[in-house]
Scaffold this motif. Structure first.
Motif, PDB file in Angstrom:
ATOM      1  N   VAL A  10       8.029 -22.475   8.306  1.00 43.25           N
ATOM      2  CA  VAL A  10       7.987 -21.049   8.001  1.00 43.25           C
ATOM      3  C   VAL A  10       8.713 -20.796   6.680  1.00 43.25           C
ATOM      4  O   VAL A  10       8.243 -20.042   5.826  1.00 43.25           O
ATOM      5  N   GLU A  11       9.822 -21.479   6.495  1.00 47.11           N
ATOM      6  CA  GLU A  11      10.599 -21.306   5.266  1.00 47.11           C
ATOM      7  C   GLU A  11       9.794 -21.730   4.040  1.00 47.11           C
ATOM      8  O   GLU A  11       9.796 -21.049   3.015  1.00 47.11           O
ATOM      9  N   GLU A  12       9.072 -22.855   4.139  1.00 51.33           N
ATOM     10  CA  GLU A  12       8.239 -23.312   3.017  1.00 51.33           C
ATOM     11  C   GLU A  12       7.152 -22.300   2.696  1.00 51.33           C
ATOM     12  O   GLU A  12       6.877 -22.015   1.527  1.00 51.33           O
ATOM     13  N   MET A  13       6.538 -21.747   3.751  1.00 50.96           N
ATOM     14  CA  MET A  13       5.479 -20.768   3.516  1.00 50.96           C
ATOM     15  C   MET A  13       6.039 -19.490   2.901  1.00 50.96           C
ATOM     16  O   MET A  13       5.396 -18.874   2.053  1.00 50.96           O
ATOM     17  N   GLU A  71       2.524 -33.375   7.646  1.00 52.97           N
ATOM     18  CA  GLU A  71       3.509 -32.560   8.361  1.00 52.97           C
ATOM     19  C   GLU A  71       3.180 -31.081   8.202  1.00 52.97           C
ATOM     20  O   GLU A  71       2.793 -30.652   7.118  1.00 52.97           O
ATOM     21  N   PRO A  72       3.340 -30.289   9.258  1.00 54.07           N
ATOM     22  CA  PRO A  72       3.094 -28.850   9.130  1.00 54.07           C
ATOM     23  C   PRO A  72       4.065 -28.219   8.133  1.00 54.07           C
ATOM     24  O   PRO A  72       5.192 -28.687   7.965  1.00 54.07           O
ATOM     25  N   TYR A  73       3.606 -27.181   7.461  1.00 53.15           N
ATOM     26  CA  TYR A  73       4.502 -26.422   6.597  1.00 53.15           C
ATOM     27  C   TYR A  73       5.455 -25.640   7.495  1.00 53.15           C
ATOM     28  O   TYR A  73       5.046 -25.080   8.507  1.00 53.15           O
ATOM     29  N   ARG A 129       2.199 -21.698  13.711  1.00 51.86           N
ATOM     30  CA  ARG A 129       0.797 -22.080  13.891  1.00 51.86           C
ATOM     31  C   ARG A 129       0.049 -22.042  12.558  1.00 51.86           C
ATOM     32  O   ARG A 129      -0.777 -22.899  12.275  1.00 51.86           O
ATOM     33  N   ALA A 130       0.332 -21.035  11.754  1.00 54.51           N
ATOM     34  CA  ALA A 130      -0.300 -20.947  10.434  1.00 54.51           C
ATOM     35  C   ALA A 130       0.111 -22.136   9.567  1.00 54.51           C
ATOM     36  O   ALA A 130      -0.690 -22.671   8.800  1.00 54.51           O
ATOM     37  N   GLY A 131       1.350 -22.589   9.711  1.00 52.69           N
ATOM     38  CA  GLY A 131       1.821 -23.763   8.966  1.00 52.69           C
ATOM     39  C   GLY A 131       1.077 -25.026   9.347  1.00 52.69           C
ATOM     40  O   GLY A 131       0.788 -25.873   8.497  1.00 52.69           O
ATOM     41  N   VAL A 132       0.716 -25.137  10.606  1.00 54.83           N
ATOM     42  CA  VAL A 132      -0.069 -26.280  11.076  1.00 54.83           C
ATOM     43  C   VAL A 132      -1.465 -26.225  10.463  1.00 54.83           C
ATOM     44  O   VAL A 132      -1.988 -27.218   9.955  1.00 54.83           O
ATOM     45  N   LEU A 133      -2.091 -25.042  10.495  1.00 57.47           N
ATOM     46  CA  LEU A 133      -3.433 -24.874   9.930  1.00 57.47           C
ATOM     47  C   LEU A 133      -3.434 -25.134   8.428  1.00 57.47           C
ATOM     48  O   LEU A 133      -4.291 -25.867   7.920  1.00 57.47           O
ATOM     49  N   LEU A 134      -2.473 -24.586   7.729  1.00 57.58           N
ATOM     50  CA  LEU A 134      -2.385 -24.777   6.283  1.00 57.58           C
ATOM     51  C   LEU A 134      -2.197 -26.252   5.944  1.00 57.58           C
ATOM     52  O   LEU A 134      -2.836 -26.772   5.026  1.00 57.58           O
ATOM     53  N   ALA A 135      -1.367 -26.942   6.692  1.00 50.90           N
ATOM     54  CA  ALA A 135      -1.151 -28.373   6.447  1.00 50.90           C
ATOM     55  C   ALA A 135      -2.434 -29.153   6.703  1.00 50.90           C
ATOM     56  O   ALA A 135      -2.809 -30.026   5.912  1.00 50.90           O
ATOM     57  N   TYR A 136      -3.126 -28.824   7.792  1.00 52.32           N
ATOM     58  CA  TYR A 136      -4.361 -29.530   8.110  1.00 52.32           C
ATOM     59  C   TYR A 136      -5.395 -29.324   7.008  1.00 52.32           C
ATOM     60  O   TYR A 136      -6.042 -30.253   6.561  1.00 52.32           O
ATOM     61  N   MET A 137      -5.537 -28.076   6.560  1.00 53.98           N
ATOM     62  CA  MET A 137      -6.533 -27.766   5.538  1.00 53.98           C
ATOM     63  C   MET A 137      -6.195 -28.400   4.195  1.00 53.98           C
ATOM     64  O   MET A 137      -7.086 -28.710   3.414  1.00 53.98           O
ATOM     65  N   SER A 138      -4.917 -28.602   3.926  1.00 58.85           N
ATOM     66  CA  SER A 138      -4.530 -29.178   2.638  1.00 58.85           C
ATOM     67  C   SER A 138      -4.360 -30.690   2.715  1.00 58.85           C
ATOM     68  O   SER A 138      -4.038 -31.324   1.709  1.00 58.85           O
ATOM     69  N   GLY A 139      -4.559 -31.274   3.898  1.00 58.61           N
ATOM     70  CA  GLY A 139      -4.450 -32.716   4.043  1.00 58.61           C
ATOM     71  C   GLY A 139      -3.022 -33.217   4.172  1.00 58.61           C
ATOM     72  O   GLY A 139      -2.757 -34.406   4.084  1.00 58.61           O
ATOM     73  N   ARG A 140      -2.098 -32.328   4.383  1.00 50.83           N
ATOM     74  CA  ARG A 140      -0.688 -32.707   4.534  1.00 50.83           C
ATOM     75  C   ARG A 140      -0.452 -33.181   5.961  1.00 50.83           C
ATOM     76  O   ARG A 140      -0.976 -32.608   6.917  1.00 50.83           O
TER      77      ARG A 140
END
Length: 137
Positions: free
Chosen positions: A34-37, A30-32, A17-28
């Motif tokens: 867990v491994e990428e984070m 695809e969601p990040y 879920r945090a990966g989805v939020l981070l992607a949305y906030m950064s304009g990406r």
């Protein structure tokens, strides 16, 4: 040397879920993953280890509730409400952040979401509020 890390399934779900939020906030798009984070976090930790210890005192943790990180509703900014509630002036925020007035006005009006870089410039100027005070679903 490569080491493996075991992550409990419930934490893994929250990290998704945090990966989805981070992607949305950064304009990406695809969601990040867990491994990428985890890699980003490790890289940031290594970079911090290379700085002097005085720099480490400025590390800021911004709490966000589970309800903000989860859910299907579209993430929306409430920065405009926070600015009004705290009686901040755009001119003072601009001076503190060095962000263009046009950027600040479009964010303050709710017309646009701040990028991650812009958000990190805004946080000190706004007194480091939690993400729950700046965003909603």
């Amino acid at each position: 040397m490569v080491k493996s890390v075991s992550i409990p399934e419930t934490l893994y779900t929250e990290l998704d879920r945090a990966g989805v939020l981070l992607a949305y906030m950064s304009g990406r798009k695809e969601p990040y993953t867990v491994e990428e984070m985890l890699v980003m976090s490790a890289e940031k930790s290594i970079a911090h280890m290379r700085t002097n210890h005085e720099d480490l005192k400025s590390t800021v943790y911004i709490p966000a509730s589970l309800s903000l990180l989860s859910g299907e509703a579209k993430l929306q900014t409430t920065i405009n409400k926070y600015i009004k509630k705290q009686n901040f002036r755009i001119k003072a925020i601009q001076k503190a952040t060095n962000l263009p007035n046009a950027t600040l006005y479009t964010i303050a009006s709710g017309e646009r979401m701040p990028s991650v870089d812009t958000l990190f410039k805004l946080l000190p100027a706004l007194g480091f509020p939690s993400l729950d005070e700046l965003f909603t679903r």
